[in-house]
Design an enzyme around this catalytic site. Structure first.
Site, PDB file in Angstrom:
ATOM      1  N   LEU A   1      -6.267  -0.871  -4.454  1.00 60.38           N
ATOM      2  CA  LEU A   1      -4.858  -1.166  -4.171  1.00 60.38           C
ATOM      3  C   LEU A   1      -4.679  -2.646  -3.866  1.00 60.38           C
ATOM      4  O   LEU A   1      -5.605  -3.304  -3.396  1.00 60.38           O
ATOM      5  CB  LEU A   1      -4.369  -0.342  -2.983  1.00 60.38           C
ATOM      6  CG  LEU A   1      -4.190   1.159  -3.205  1.00 60.38           C
ATOM      7  CD1 LEU A   1      -3.630   1.823  -1.958  1.00 60.38           C
ATOM      8  CD2 LEU A   1      -3.263   1.432  -4.375  1.00 60.38           C
ATOM      9  N   CYS A   2      -3.440  -3.107  -4.098  1.00 59.82           N
ATOM     10  CA  CYS A   2      -3.051  -4.489  -3.812  1.00 59.82           C
ATOM     11  C   CYS A   2      -3.629  -4.924  -2.462  1.00 59.82           C
ATOM     12  O   CYS A   2      -3.499  -4.189  -1.494  1.00 59.82           O
ATOM     13  CB  CYS A   2      -1.533  -4.552  -3.769  1.00 59.82           C
ATOM     14  SG  CYS A   2      -0.824  -5.910  -2.822  1.00 59.82           S
ATOM     15  N   PRO A   3      -4.199  -6.129  -2.343  1.00 61.96           N
ATOM     16  CA  PRO A   3      -4.342  -7.132  -3.387  1.00 61.96           C
ATOM     17  C   PRO A   3      -5.706  -7.122  -4.076  1.00 61.96           C
ATOM     18  O   PRO A   3      -6.079  -8.111  -4.707  1.00 61.96           O
ATOM     19  CB  PRO A   3      -4.163  -8.430  -2.611  1.00 61.96           C
ATOM     20  CG  PRO A   3      -4.853  -8.142  -1.313  1.00 61.96           C
ATOM     21  CD  PRO A   3      -4.622  -6.666  -1.028  1.00 61.96           C
TER      22      PRO A   3
ATOM     23  N   HIS B   1       0.807  -1.209   0.000  1.00 58.92           N
ATOM     24  CA  HIS B   1       0.000   0.000   0.000  1.00 58.92           C
ATOM     25  C   HIS B   1       0.839   1.257   0.000  1.00 58.92           C
ATOM     26  O   HIS B   1       0.663   2.136  -0.820  1.00 58.92           O
ATOM     27  CB  HIS B   1      -0.922   0.030   1.222  1.00 58.92           C
ATOM     28  CG  HIS B   1      -2.052  -0.924   1.090  1.00 58.92           C
ATOM     29  ND1 HIS B   1      -3.063  -1.001   1.984  1.00 58.92           N
ATOM     30  CD2 HIS B   1      -2.341  -1.842   0.158  1.00 58.92           C
ATOM     31  CE1 HIS B   1      -3.921  -1.916   1.626  1.00 58.92           C
ATOM     32  NE2 HIS B   1      -3.502  -2.442   0.513  1.00 58.92           N
TER      33      HIS B   1
END
Lengths: 347, 76
Positions: free
Chosen positions: B13-15, A45
């Site tokens: 955002l990931c994931p 992030h």
């Protein structure tokens, strides 16, 4: 003909889960990985947001581990279910807002649900007795196994010899002789095993993987709950707590001040959900206003925004106040001075 | 018959881009093509890794300042 024994491994992306899985795969067990996304995961992030980290190679470590091992990985979104774990943990919190004992119990329970749905035989974790102060203790690890419902279907290959034989061992699905007896906080045994297996470039051990273990993040989370008078939260709250400088002049509103360009870009995406403030006469950060500010509060917020701009020493700074619906107005304010902003406002 | 689909994973955002891709692909057939549009630059690596792990074919990737586009073919 004996059937293929199958296990699911909780893959955090760290070294322990990589090694634990490999140890069991070496014994001919078919393993697939499972990773639970609670919303509080650290990795990725901040790298995706902060400009200084843009050039850093980014990877999801759980996916990397699965690729190293050549196994499938199932990433499960448990954000909603995890709220109850965080808001009401039976075993309380650790040093910060980390409910590690309940968290591990929850994840093992979810893994149990998964193996029952997918006709797998047992669950693997990379836990090592004595490694973590709350969930990885000799007295708590059996409690986790019991309270999760997994019982002896839960195998911890890296420290199995410190516990009574599990079901996979008693059933000869795995050989106990080939399991390990790691214990304590040292990572040297794990690093030696990684070297033996030829694993390099793994995620560095002992790094915090959960924002809830972070003191600063936890303070902001508690502040949010205190201000709202309840422990409810949404995904946007979790994300915004990870960025910016949080300033609370009064209980009913706070400011989130971007600290650099990457955070500005990220926070732009929230302008349609929050009041936003931006200095127009001088360069300055984007500021989001969370809560229920009055018109007078917004004047104060504008003065704070001006404080963080290049015009902080000037008598007057022009500021755009923009509502979430897009309506905006320009006002001129005198920037707050350092002495006007008490330390207590900073979350 | 092969079909083409788009998945909007912008702002995630990931994931989450990987989770959304995973969940969408679960409903697709062999040979279907999915175009995933992301704003997280990490998705380029993550979705690619996910494809390799799960045996799907990465057809094409594009990246500019604003977004990342990943095209994959479902292999069953």
């Amino acid at each position: 003909m004996s059937r293929q024994i199958k296990a699911v491994s909780l893959i955090s992306g760290g070294l322990d889960s990589l090694l634990a899985t490999k140890v069991i795969m070496e014994q001919g067990v078919h393993v697939e990985g499972i990773n639970f996304y609670t919303g509080f995961c650290v990795e990725g992030h901040t790298h995706a947001i902060r400009k200084k980290d843009k050039a850093k190679p980014k990877r999801n470590n759980a996916l990397w581990v699965a690729e190293q091992l050549g196994i499938k990985l199932h990433i499960i979104d448990v954000i909603e279910e995890y709220k109850d774990v965080l808001i009401n943990p039976k075993h309380g919190y650790g040093a910060n807002m980390n409910p590690c004992h309940d968290c591990k119990t929850f994840m093992v329970h979810k893994a149990l649900e998964w193996i029952e749905s997918n006709d797998f035989d047992f669950i693997i974790t990379g836990e090592v007795v004595g490694q973590r102060p709350m969930s990885q203790r000799k007295d708590t690890m059996p409690v986790i196994a019991r309270e999760s419902g997994a019982g002896d279907r839960l195998l911890r290959p890296l420290c199995a010899k410190h516990f009574e034989p599990s079901l996979p061992e008693r059933e000869n699905w795995v050989k106990r002789d080939e399991l390990l007896d790691f214990h304590g906080r040292s990572r040297k045994p794990q690093m030696a095993l990684a070297k033996k297996y030829g694993f390099e470039d793994y995620a560095q051990p002992a790094g915090g993987c959960c924002f809830l273990t972070d003191e600063n993040y936890s303070k902001k989370l508690v502040d949010l709950w205190d201000a709202r008078g309840n422990k409810e939260y949404e995904m946007d709250d979790i994300m915004l707590l990870k960025v910016g400088r949080h300033i609370r002049p009064a209980n009913h509103f706070k400011l989130i001040v971007a600290r650099e360009e990457g955070e500005v870009n990220f926070m732009q995406g929230y302008r349609n959900r929050f009041i936003s403030i931006k200095t127009t006469s001088h360069p300055g950060p984007l500021v989001l206003v969370d809560g229920q500010p009055s018109a007078e509060d917004l004047q104060l917020a504008a003065r704070i925004a001006a404080r963080f701009s290049k015009g902080k020493q000037d008598d007057e700074v022009e500021v755009e106040l923009r509502q979430a619906n897009g309506e905006s107005e320009l006002i001129s304010v005198k920037p707050m001075s350092v002495t006007e902003m008490p330390e207590s406002w900073y979350v | 018959m092969m079909a083409e689909y788009k998945l909007d994973a912008t702002g995630l955002l990931c994931p989450m881009p990987v989770i959304k891709t995973q969940d969408r692909v679960a409903d697709l057939q062999n040979g279907d093509v999915l175009e995933v549009i992301c704003t997280d630059p990490g998705a380029l690596n993550d979705v690619g890794a996910w494809c390799r792990i799960n045996g799907h074919k990465l057809l094409e990737t594009q990246q500019d300042e604003a977004q990342v586009i990943i095209k994959l073919e479902v292999m069953r």
